[in-house]
Design a protein around this motif. Structure first.
Motif, short mmCIF file in Angstrom:
data_model
loop_
_atom_site.label_atom_id
_atom_site.label_comp_id
_atom_site.label_asym_id
_atom_site.label_seq_id
_atom_site.Cartn_x
_atom_site.Cartn_y
_atom_site.Cartn_z
N THR A 39 44.06 -31.90 -28.57
CA THR A 39 44.89 -31.35 -29.64
C THR A 39 45.15 -29.86 -29.48
N GLY A 40 44.77 -29.28 -28.33
CA GLY A 40 45.11 -27.89 -28.05
C GLY A 40 44.03 -26.88 -28.32
N ASN A 41 42.85 -27.33 -28.77
CA ASN A 41 41.73 -26.41 -28.95
C ASN A 41 41.05 -26.14 -27.63
N THR A 42 40.20 -25.13 -27.59
CA THR A 42 39.31 -24.90 -26.46
C THR A 42 37.87 -25.11 -26.94
N ALA A 43 36.97 -25.42 -26.01
CA ALA A 43 35.64 -25.88 -26.41
C ALA A 43 34.52 -25.13 -25.70
N VAL A 44 33.45 -24.89 -26.43
CA VAL A 44 32.17 -24.45 -25.88
C VAL A 44 31.19 -25.58 -26.17
N VAL A 45 30.74 -26.24 -25.13
CA VAL A 45 29.96 -27.47 -25.28
C VAL A 45 28.50 -27.23 -24.94
N ILE A 46 27.60 -27.67 -25.80
CA ILE A 46 26.17 -27.64 -25.51
C ILE A 46 25.77 -29.05 -25.11
N ALA A 47 25.37 -29.22 -23.86
CA ALA A 47 25.03 -30.53 -23.34
C ALA A 47 23.72 -31.05 -23.95
#
Length: 305
Positions: free
Chosen positions: A176-184
């Motif tokens: 949907t056009g967001n950017t992400a910071v992912v914690i695995a």
């Protein structure tokens, strides 16, 4: 040298931030083991500085990614699925070791994760038709509502579903056009870190997805309080941590996607990730922009355009 005497080359797992593969700035690592307690690898242990660097990278990438056409984002997500298909055997091994599954069950999970990417790729240019539309108003106006991405989203990946659950929380955010910071997943981060290698060799611009590994609470706290993070997905948090992060997130009115009801172990991983995902994660991090446009009368009959 005979095959029996050959020493294998161990893989070095790194973070994925801004399209690059840094080690944790602290230099810390921690041991990752399989379901039987056997050592698998050393994973980087992210720090608060790593979290802040990831937010900077995500914010830098947001303008270009959100400004891309929905059709183009769909093409990019489909390319990720293509790359995953080519590395399926690697992910089957990593998922089997991480989750204690047989090879056949791990293969089914990986297949489902690839299919999930394709599914979300198909939604990129269709979600606007569901989340937006023309609104009937009394008066000479056109009233249109259109969805727009929220911004930078911090995502706490599921703790138990190291790959399918991971894909299921990342894909809708970026679709949907967001950017992400992912914690695995803290205990099973290797599939997530390997996913970073796939993203780097696909068409996803650097910074759109940033993947951190380490102690979930330690990394999530600065992200929840970060003033440049617009939303947070608490899927991988237990009830106590989710409450703390929700309080911190209120400081700059972040959107919060709350975790599902916790299971007997106290972790919010009771979701059936194999079930149809629906569209709620696609709409969770969208804002609605409504535009009023005046229309003009034409002729004596009072018709308008």
């Amino acid at each position: 040298m005979s095959e029996q005497n050959r020493l294998g080359v161990f893989k070095t797992y790194k973070l994925y931030v801004g399209g690059k593969f840094p080690r944790s700035e602290s230099g810390r690592v921690y041991e990752v083991t399989d379901s039987k307690g056997q050592w698998l690898a050393n994973a980087p242990k992210s720090s608060r500085k790593d979290a802040r660097d990831a937010v900077v990278a995500a914010r830098k990438a947001f303008g270009g990614w959100s400004g891309a056409t929905a059709y183009n984002r769909g093409q990019v997500l489909y390319r990720v699925a293509e790359m995953l298909e080519g590395r399926k055997e690697q992910f089957v091994r990593e998922v089997a070791a991480a989750e204690g599954l047989s090879k056949s069950k791990a293969a089914a999970v990986v297949d489902a994760a690839i299919d999930r990417w394709v599914w979300y790729a198909g939604w990129t240019d269709k979600i606007g038709q569901i989340a937006g539309g023309a609104n009937p108003v009394a008066g000479p106006y056109l009233n249109l509502s259109t969805p727009e991405p929220t911004g930078v989203v911090a995502v706490l990946a599921p703790q138990k579903s190291s790959f399918l659950g991971l894909v299921s929380v990342i894909a809708p955010v970026i679709a949907t056009g967001n950017t992400a910071v992912v914690i695995a997943s803290a205990d099973a981060p290797l599939p997530a870190l390997s996913l970073g290698e796939v993203l780097a060799t696909s068409d996803v611009p650097g910074g759109v997805v940033n993947i951190l590994s380490g102690v979930t609470a330690e990394i999530a706290a600065p992200l929840a309080a970060h003033q440049d993070v617009n939303a947070i997905d608490l899927t991988g948090a237990d009830a106590e941590l989710a409450k703390e992060l929700e309080i911190a997130a209120a400081d700059n009115l972040k959107r919060v996607l709350r975790p599902q009801p916790v299971d007997a172990d106290g972790a919010s991983d009771s979701t059936d990730w194999l079930a149809s995902p629906g569209t709620h994660r696609l709409t969770a991090f969208l804002e609605t922009k409504t535009v009023w446009h005046p229309t003009g009368a034409l002729g004596a009959a009072g018709s308008s355009y």
